[in-house]
Structures are given as C-alpha cells and as structure tokens.
Motif scaffolding. Structure first.
Motif, short mmCIF file in Angstrom:
data_model
loop_
_atom_site.label_atom_id
_atom_site.label_comp_id
_atom_site.label_asym_id
_atom_site.label_seq_id
_atom_site.Cartn_x
_atom_site.Cartn_y
_atom_site.Cartn_z
N ILE A 32 -45.17 -15.18 -49.77
CA ILE A 32 -45.44 -13.81 -50.21
C ILE A 32 -44.97 -12.80 -49.17
CG2 ILE A 32 -47.78 -13.73 -49.19
CD1 ILE A 32 -48.69 -12.45 -51.92
N HIS A 33 -44.63 -11.62 -49.66
CA HIS A 33 -44.24 -10.51 -48.78
C HIS A 33 -45.15 -9.33 -49.13
CE1 HIS A 33 -42.06 -7.14 -47.10
NE2 HIS A 33 -41.08 -7.90 -46.65
N GLN A 34 -45.65 -8.66 -48.10
CA GLN A 34 -46.51 -7.50 -48.33
C GLN A 34 -45.85 -6.23 -47.79
OE1 GLN A 34 -50.85 -6.08 -46.80
NE2 GLN A 34 -50.80 -8.13 -47.69
N PRO A 35 -45.19 -5.46 -48.69
CA PRO A 35 -44.55 -4.22 -48.25
C PRO A 35 -45.36 -2.99 -48.68
CG PRO A 35 -43.61 -4.88 -50.34
CD PRO A 35 -44.80 -5.81 -50.07
N LYS A 36 -45.08 -1.88 -48.05
CA LYS A 36 -45.64 -0.61 -48.50
C LYS A 36 -44.82 -0.16 -49.71
CE LYS A 36 -47.26 3.69 -46.45
NZ LYS A 36 -47.20 4.55 -45.25
N TYR A 37 -45.49 0.08 -50.83
CA TYR A 37 -44.75 0.41 -52.07
C TYR A 37 -45.66 1.22 -52.98
CZ TYR A 37 -41.87 -0.58 -56.30
OH TYR A 37 -41.08 -0.49 -57.43
N SER A 38 -45.14 2.36 -53.39
CA SER A 38 -45.85 3.21 -54.36
C SER A 38 -44.82 4.13 -55.01
CB SER A 38 -46.91 4.06 -53.64
OG SER A 38 -46.29 5.08 -52.88
N ILE A 64 -46.72 -8.32 -52.87
CA ILE A 64 -48.03 -7.67 -53.01
C ILE A 64 -47.99 -6.33 -52.28
CG2 ILE A 64 -48.93 -9.12 -51.11
CD1 ILE A 64 -51.71 -8.83 -52.53
N PRO A 65 -47.73 -5.24 -53.02
CA PRO A 65 -47.63 -3.93 -52.38
C PRO A 65 -48.96 -3.46 -51.78
CG PRO A 65 -46.71 -3.89 -54.61
CD PRO A 65 -47.44 -5.18 -54.46
N PHE A 66 -48.86 -2.85 -50.58
CA PHE A 66 -50.04 -2.16 -50.03
C PHE A 66 -49.82 -0.65 -50.08
CE2 PHE A 66 -47.54 -2.61 -46.05
CZ PHE A 66 -47.76 -1.41 -45.40
N SER A 67 -50.88 0.11 -49.91
CA SER A 67 -50.86 1.58 -50.07
C SER A 67 -50.27 1.99 -51.42
CB SER A 67 -50.08 2.25 -48.94
OG SER A 67 -50.80 2.19 -47.75
N PRO A 68 -50.72 1.37 -52.54
CA PRO A 68 -50.13 1.68 -53.85
C PRO A 68 -50.46 3.09 -54.32
CG PRO A 68 -52.11 0.34 -54.13
CD PRO A 68 -51.83 0.39 -52.65
N LEU A 69 -51.49 3.70 -53.73
CA LEU A 69 -51.87 5.07 -54.12
C LEU A 69 -51.49 6.06 -53.03
CD1 LEU A 69 -55.36 4.29 -55.72
CD2 LEU A 69 -53.12 4.46 -56.83
N ALA A 70 -50.54 5.66 -52.16
CA ALA A 70 -50.06 6.52 -51.08
C ALA A 70 -51.22 7.14 -50.30
CB ALA A 70 -49.13 7.61 -51.64
N PHE A 125 -44.41 7.03 -54.39
CA PHE A 125 -43.90 7.92 -53.34
C PHE A 125 -43.18 7.17 -52.22
CE2 PHE A 125 -47.18 11.58 -54.11
CZ PHE A 125 -46.45 11.97 -55.23
N GLU A 126 -43.16 5.85 -52.28
CA GLU A 126 -42.57 5.05 -51.19
C GLU A 126 -41.85 3.88 -51.84
OE1 GLU A 126 -42.08 4.11 -47.15
OE2 GLU A 126 -43.85 5.33 -47.53
N ARG A 127 -40.52 4.05 -52.06
CA ARG A 127 -39.81 3.12 -52.94
C ARG A 127 -38.69 2.35 -52.25
NH1 ARG A 127 -39.05 6.32 -58.59
NH2 ARG A 127 -38.20 4.28 -59.17
N TRP A 128 -38.79 2.22 -50.92
CA TRP A 128 -37.70 1.55 -50.18
C TRP A 128 -37.47 0.12 -50.65
CZ3 TRP A 128 -38.49 -2.82 -47.13
CH2 TRP A 128 -39.83 -3.16 -46.86
N VAL A 129 -38.51 -0.55 -51.17
CA VAL A 129 -38.37 -1.96 -51.57
C VAL A 129 -37.38 -2.13 -52.72
CG1 VAL A 129 -40.74 -2.47 -50.86
CG2 VAL A 129 -40.29 -2.00 -53.24
N GLU A 130 -37.15 -1.04 -53.46
CA GLU A 130 -36.22 -1.13 -54.60
C GLU A 130 -34.77 -1.18 -54.13
OE1 GLU A 130 -37.28 2.19 -57.11
OE2 GLU A 130 -39.35 1.48 -57.33
N GLY A 131 -34.55 -0.90 -52.84
CA GLY A 131 -33.18 -0.90 -52.30
C GLY A 131 -32.74 -2.26 -51.78
#
Length: 329
Positions: free
Chosen positions: A191-197, A219-225, A199-205
């Motif tokens: 598993i990988h845990q990135p910051k993703y919401s 498993i995204p963290f800070s999903p509600l920014a 307002f924070e979409r770097w994982v899509e790149g």
C-alpha cells in the motif's frame, strides 16, 4: 463496563481489495494523526475508536510521531486496545510508520535501517503489540540508499514484527523503484499512503498509474484538506477549529483563498443531498485505484457523518464535470 462490538458491524461497510494482495480494507479507515494525543481528551478518542469499529472500520492508522507529544497517540491506542479491543485483534488492521523526527541525534529521523527498526520496536512497545499489520516508511530519505530503507521494511516483515510493508509520501518514480526492490526481496509493497484531495491532486500525475501497474493499494490521507473541504470554514475561522490551533498544519492564510471554491462545491453537495465533506470523500472513492480513504475525526458525530458517505458514492458525468470546472477556476 467492558466494550462489546456491534454484531452487525460488517453489514453495511464496503470492503475493497488492496492492490493485488489478499487484504481487503474498509472503505474508510480511521487515522489517529490528530485528536488522539496527549493533549487530547482520552475518553473522546476511546469513544471514536469504539464507534469506528462498530461501523465496520477495521483499519486504524498511526505513526511513531503522532500526538502531540510524539508517541502519545500510540500510547493511547495501546491503552484502548488493552482495555477494549484485544479480543478483536485478528479483526483489526493496525498500521504505524517511521520516517519523521522522533528522537534527538543522527539516528532518530529519516530512513536508515537503524532508525526504522528501532522505531518499530518502540512503536510496538507503546501499543503493547507483538506485531503491526502494516509498517510504512513515512517519507523517502534523499540521503539514504532506497535499498537500505526497503531492506529494513523487508526485515521487519521477516522478523514477524509487521505482516505487510507500505510506503507513504513517495513520488511516482521513487514508488516504482521502491516497489521493484521490495518485490525482489520477496516482500511486495502492499500500500501507498499519499496526500490526496480535491485540493491536492499530485497523485494523478503518474503515481496512481504506478500503483495500478504494480498492484499496490492507495489510501489517501488529508482527504478533506485539513478540514477545508467541510462546511466548517464557510463563514470564516471558527473557535476550536484546526486553523485556530497553534500546533495545527492548517493556517488562516490557507483558508481565505480557497473559500470561493469551497462555497461552490458546498452548493453542489447540498444539491446531491450530502455535506461537502461527504462529497469530497465520495469523490476520492470513485477512483477504482483508491482502496480506502483515511478519515480523521474530532467527535463521534463527525465520524458517523463521514462514514455515512457510503450511502451515496455515485456521481453523474455532469456532477464530475462541474467539480472539475469549480476546481479549475
């Protein structure tokens, strides 16, 4: 009174396979980054953990430095486990991490084998556990060879102190390299845990593509920014919110510029019959590569509100297009 779990806890929560592993995770996992430390009310944290498990959340996510002070979230979780949850240990996925500053001197931070394995021993002691289910390297170390950090994760699994290895905050190329090393060592990355919401979409790149190719869960963290993607800040910064606390990561100067988007997104959420927070969580789960979303909570009610997102996960093409339009502005 001793805690007895809700017998119907598995009836409504969706569970999703984590990459190409044998593990399924609840659609929502509970993160203990905030509100479970030594500065917080212990009984409030305890009530949230009970309620989370009663709602079908099986995954509880920690790290060595969660608090404040660092280590206190693991200590509190260990007390709650011992008092209430040890009978259910085999129904739980408990994770912890090492990678940020934990003790003074050159061996208390980053990614050396010495730091990673010493930290895991300390975490297990704080929680009163023989093993964790997932052990993560919390962030890449630019100065330690990646092989050394990954060999430490592999060693933790071989010692039986962790069942699975994970990584967090790794950019796409580094994640690909880490996955290759772990696979060759015989301990695949779970598993990988990135910051993703929204307002924070770097994982899509590129990162989500790597995870899909490698068969790794996300498993995204800070999903509600950090609370920005809720109705909390629609009328400024309320007393007691994260942006009002000196130790939080969300600062007042980050709130103001986002408010126009927040208000428009909130209008769409209301039309969908959801809160803004629920829509933001559902928006992450729409991607099949996202296994589970890590939610934080400051109260049982907030936890229940977030979990009830499972009642409306689908989006129309028009709604998704409108969200893109709002976020692009």
């Amino acid at each position: 009174m001793s805690y007895l779990a809700n017998p119907a806890r598995y009836e409504t929560m969706p569970y999703k396979r984590c990459g190409r592993s044998g593990i399924k995770l609840s659609a929502f996992s509970l993160g203990l980054w905030h509100n479970f430390g030594g500065v917080d009310v212990f009984e409030n944290g305890r009530a949230m953990i009970h309620r989370a498990f009663d709602l079908g959340i099986t995954h509880f996510d920690l790290a060595n430095n969660y608090g404040p002070p660092p280590g206190s979230a693991e200590e509190n979780f260990g007390k709650i486990l011992k008092q209430d949850l040890m009978a259910y240990r085999d129904e739980l996925i408990i994770s912890t991490k090492a990678g940020y500053l934990m003790w003074p001197g050159p061996y208390g931070d980053w990614g050396s084998r010495k730091y990673i394995l010493s930290s895991l021993d300390q975490s297990l002691k704080r929680m009163g556990l023989e093993y964790v289910d997932i052990f993560y390297h919390h962030r890449p170390d630019p100065e330690t060879p990646l092989e050394e950090s990954m060999m430490a994760l592999d060693h933790a699994v071989r010692q039986g102190k962790a069942l699975y290895a994970g990584i967090s905050n790794y950019p796409a190329e580094k994640a690909k390299e880490a996955a290759k090393i772990l696979r060759e060592l015989g301990t695949p990355c779970l598993i990988h845990q990135p910051k993703y919401s929204m307002f924070e979409r770097w994982v899509e790149g590129g990162l989500l593509d790597v995870l899909e190719e490698e068969g790794i869960g996300c498993i995204p963290f800070s999903p509600l920014a950090q609370g920005l993607l809720t109705d909390k800040y629609l009328n400024g910064i309320p007393e007691g919110s994260r942006a009002s606390k000196s130790w939080g990561f969300l600062k007042p100067h980050m709130v103001e510029p986002a408010l126009i988007k927040v208000k428009k997104l909130n209008e769409l959420a209301v039309q969908r019959g959801q809160t803004l927070a629920q829509m933001a969580l559902a928006w992450l789960l729409k991607d099949p590569r996202v296994t589970s979303v890590l939610i934080g909570a400051s109260s049982v009610k907030q936890l229940e509100d977030n979990v009830s997102t499972i009642n409306k996960l689908a989006f129309s093409a028009e709604e998704l297009a409108l969200i893109e339009e709002i976020l692009k502005d």
